[in-house]
Design a protein around this motif. Sequence first.
Motif, PDB file in Angstrom:
ATOM      1  N   GLY A  37       0.822  -1.209   0.000  1.00  0.00           N
ATOM      2  CA  GLY A  37       0.000   0.000   0.000  1.00  0.00           C
ATOM      3  C   GLY A  37       0.851   1.252   0.000  1.00  0.00           C
ATOM      4  N   GLN A  38       1.944   1.244   0.761  1.00  0.00           N
ATOM      5  CA  GLN A  38       2.854   2.380   0.778  1.00  0.00           C
ATOM      6  C   GLN A  38       3.517   2.574  -0.583  1.00  0.00           C
ATOM      7  OE1 GLN A  38       5.449   1.325   4.030  1.00  0.00           O
ATOM      8  NE2 GLN A  38       4.185   2.365   5.564  1.00  0.00           N
ATOM      9  N   CYS A  39       3.853   1.470  -1.237  1.00  0.00           N
ATOM     10  CA  CYS A  39       4.447   1.567  -2.578  1.00  0.00           C
ATOM     11  C   CYS A  39       3.458   2.166  -3.571  1.00  0.00           C
ATOM     12  CB  CYS A  39       4.903   0.191  -3.052  1.00  0.00           C
ATOM     13  SG  CYS A  39       6.373  -0.419  -2.217  1.00  0.00           S
ATOM     14  N   ASP A  40       2.205   1.739  -3.512  1.00  0.00           N
ATOM     15  CA  ASP A  40       1.196   2.292  -4.416  1.00  0.00           C
ATOM     16  C   ASP A  40       0.976   3.779  -4.149  1.00  0.00           C
ATOM     17  OD1 ASP A  40       0.686  -0.035  -5.874  1.00  0.00           O
ATOM     18  OD2 ASP A  40      -0.749  -0.770  -4.405  1.00  0.00           O
ATOM     19  N   ALA A  41       1.094   4.197  -2.894  1.00  0.00           N
ATOM     20  CA  ALA A  41       0.920   5.607  -2.561  1.00  0.00           C
ATOM     21  C   ALA A  41       1.994   6.484  -3.199  1.00  0.00           C
ATOM     22  CB  ALA A  41       0.927   5.787  -1.041  1.00  0.00           C
ATOM     23  N   GLU A  42       3.142   5.882  -3.516  1.00  0.00           N
ATOM     24  CA  GLU A  42       4.233   6.653  -4.119  1.00  0.00           C
ATOM     25  C   GLU A  42       3.866   7.205  -5.495  1.00  0.00           C
ATOM     26  OE1 GLU A  42       8.159   4.541  -2.112  1.00  0.00           O
ATOM     27  OE2 GLU A  42       7.334   3.717  -3.958  1.00  0.00           O
ATOM     28  N   ILE A  43       2.877   6.610  -6.144  1.00  0.00           N
ATOM     29  CA  ILE A  43       2.418   7.129  -7.436  1.00  0.00           C
ATOM     30  C   ILE A  43       2.012   8.593  -7.307  1.00  0.00           C
ATOM     31  CG2 ILE A  43       0.610   6.953  -9.209  1.00  0.00           C
ATOM     32  CD1 ILE A  43       0.471   3.945  -8.597  1.00  0.00           C
ATOM     33  N   PHE A  44       1.425   8.941  -6.157  1.00  0.00           N
ATOM     34  CA  PHE A  44       0.826  10.262  -5.980  1.00  0.00           C
ATOM     35  C   PHE A  44       1.727  11.240  -5.218  1.00  0.00           C
ATOM     36  CE2 PHE A  44      -2.546   7.020  -5.986  1.00  0.00           C
ATOM     37  CZ  PHE A  44      -3.235   7.414  -7.121  1.00  0.00           C
ATOM     38  N   GLN A  45       2.976  10.859  -4.978  1.00  0.00           N
ATOM     39  CA  GLN A  45       3.843  11.764  -4.237  1.00  0.00           C
ATOM     40  C   GLN A  45       4.022  13.080  -4.990  1.00  0.00           C
ATOM     41  OE1 GLN A  45       7.378   9.466  -3.278  1.00  0.00           O
ATOM     42  NE2 GLN A  45       6.670   9.285  -1.166  1.00  0.00           N
ATOM     43  N   GLU A  46       4.018  14.158  -4.241  1.00  0.00           N
ATOM     44  CA  GLU A  46       4.134  15.483  -4.844  1.00  0.00           C
ATOM     45  C   GLU A  46       5.560  15.711  -5.333  1.00  0.00           C
ATOM     46  OE1 GLU A  46       1.707  17.450  -5.390  1.00  0.00           O
ATOM     47  OE2 GLU A  46       0.094  16.813  -4.053  1.00  0.00           O
ATOM     48  N   GLU A  47       5.706  16.690  -6.221  1.00  0.00           N
ATOM     49  CA  GLU A  47       7.001  17.041  -6.785  1.00  0.00           C
ATOM     50  C   GLU A  47       7.981  17.383  -5.661  1.00  0.00           C
ATOM     51  OE1 GLU A  47       8.881  20.284  -9.939  1.00  0.00           O
ATOM     52  OE2 GLU A  47       6.766  20.314  -9.405  1.00  0.00           O
ATOM     53  N   GLY A  48       9.183  16.836  -5.775  1.00  0.00           N
ATOM     54  CA  GLY A  48      10.213  17.156  -4.800  1.00  0.00           C
ATOM     55  C   GLY A  48      10.305  16.163  -3.668  1.00  0.00           C
ATOM     56  N   GLN A  49       9.274  15.323  -3.494  1.00  0.00           N
ATOM     57  CA  GLN A  49       9.314  14.326  -2.433  1.00  0.00           C
ATOM     58  C   GLN A  49      10.107  13.107  -2.885  1.00  0.00           C
ATOM     59  OE1 GLN A  49       4.760  14.619  -1.536  1.00  0.00           O
ATOM     60  NE2 GLN A  49       5.714  13.513   0.145  1.00  0.00           N
ATOM     61  N   ALA A  50      11.082  12.741  -2.121  1.00  0.00           N
ATOM     62  CA  ALA A  50      11.817  11.483  -2.259  1.00  0.00           C
ATOM     63  C   ALA A  50      12.688  11.389  -3.511  1.00  0.00           C
ATOM     64  CB  ALA A  50      10.865  10.274  -2.224  1.00  0.00           C
ATOM     65  N   MET A  51      12.202  11.810  -4.661  1.00  0.00           N
ATOM     66  CA  MET A  51      12.978  11.685  -5.896  1.00  0.00           C
ATOM     67  C   MET A  51      13.029  13.044  -6.600  1.00  0.00           C
ATOM     68  SD  MET A  51      11.642   8.013  -7.346  1.00  0.00           S
ATOM     69  CE  MET A  51      12.953   7.883  -8.541  1.00  0.00           C
TER      70      MET A  51
END
Length: 606
Positions: A45-59
């Motif tokens: 579920g956490q991996c699927d949530a990464e689809i919606f991460q905002e610009e600048g988060q994590a990558m």
Amino acid sequence: VIETPEPGKWELSGYEAAVPITEKSNPLTQDLDKANAEKIVQLLGQCDAEIFQEEGQAMPAYQQLYNESVLTTMVQVAGKVQEVLKEPDGGLVVLSGGGTSGRMAFLMSVSFNQLMKGLGQKPLYTYLIAGGDRSVVASGEGTEDSALHGIEELKKLAAGKKRVIVTGISAGLSEPFVVGQMDYCMDNTAVFLPVLVGFNPVNMARNGPIEDWSSTFWQVAERMQKMQEKQEAFVLNPAVRPEGLSGSSRMKGGSATKILLETLLLAAHKTVDRGIAASQRCLLEILRTFERAHKVTYSQSSEIATLMKQVSTSLEKKGRVHLVGWQTLGIIAVMDGVECIHNFGADFRDIRGFLIGDHRDMFNQKAELINQGPQFTFSQEDFLTSILPSLTEIDTVIFIFTPDDNLTEVQTLVEQVKEKTSNIQAPAHSTVGQSLRAPLKKLFPSIINIMWPLLFFEYEGNFIQKFQRELSTKWVLNTVSTEAHVLLGKILQNHMLDLRIGNSKLFWRALALLQRFSGQSKARCIESLLQAIHFPQPLTDEIPAAPISRHIHAAQEKEQVIPVALLSLPFRCSVPAARACVAAAPSVCEAVRTAPAGPGRKPCRP
């Protein structure tokens, strides 16, 4: 594929530095093989949530879904779709891909043609999948390795058309079937507009030679980026971070494809009827509904974990799992079952999907599916005649439906199945205000009741909830089938150790797995891989020099190629000895974990 790094150097700042994003190992799930059912649901579920991460988060180095440049390109593509919708005569919108991408193309073309029919309009959508309609309902890997095949299929489909938008879907920017079509479209811009969809930066597109084409995928993608300045080609490639199961693009790659394309296509339809252009605001409204779908789905995490345990128990007892879905939810069910075959080396009977409902107008060439054998059975009639009579108490049947479906039909089928097995489950989608009739609910020991908010939209907007239900079903089934194979010992850390090598992408992934887990040189790993593939044929000088297609053809029917190659690497032991080690272990991963290692240790013996 790079030379094998020194031990411990695979991971660099949380990622393998030289590996494309879609092939990287996600740090979230590096211990997936040690997790219990509840933890697996949480991690995926956490991996699927990464689809919606905002610009600048994590990558921050890569553009993401909500990036301004991605949204701008989506608006531009939506505008091109509107041009075809306004002047439909001679127009066509083609969605194309291989494997999961092609099945997703099929699903979306069905949905948008339904939308147009509901408005009294002539359908304008169609799909291409490498290997034809057979690949929609059965594993047909290998067919996406031909660029010429892709072009030939596109030419036949677009014959006589005046304006054709071709959306080529390749999650890793790697499939020759797609790259040939994109190259052809750029040479014929008077008729064709190519749109490339994937989830790697262009500089990470595959740059290796393609057997029947003169350009690499990277070269074609670079050319498309240059032509985008004149809006003669488009590249949509937001980074959505690595898959929860390394390289398994059926999961996040398939979901992100659905989210991105359904958003821009629905925006085009919603706004064209109002006589206005699509806008970023319209796109964001739709994207947020998909983001809410994630929250709604994973709010049922404990129920999903319970379903996982039931599926795993059936498979451990050598039972079968049948996914029975109504309408397009049935397409999702079929997809999930098919994709277990090459992802986990599963038998096609282990997890199978069935589509309940009328599918006569869905396929391009339905004749390709008739009388092709049990692997190609997927309809309601097939379930009733081939599956129902042979169900046993160790089998599990999962019913996927909504209150909008024929609940009398659902109840009748559930009652028939319950006479054979008590292992029945149901993810059921309802809208606030809807409820399932009591007699139907009582048939199930438990129901995953996925409740959706009431939406007030115009006709096109009503499709949002349909898309949410499909995506939610996909997340549930992907999570359940992945976890089942984790518990069956098919996953090492977060890597598919027992995948079936059915195309060039999977061949190179297999080689990288051998390098990662053995620490041996690239040349030594290639030798071991080819020995496992071609055994009992001796590894003469001619075999390593052969085209990769020959190795793939030989590997398609071989089981446990990677575990066998991996076990033989440290000791240069024979393929039969390595096979005996695998056969004697409780699972392929346990065979690798318990294999002797280090100086003075003896290799496995048959």
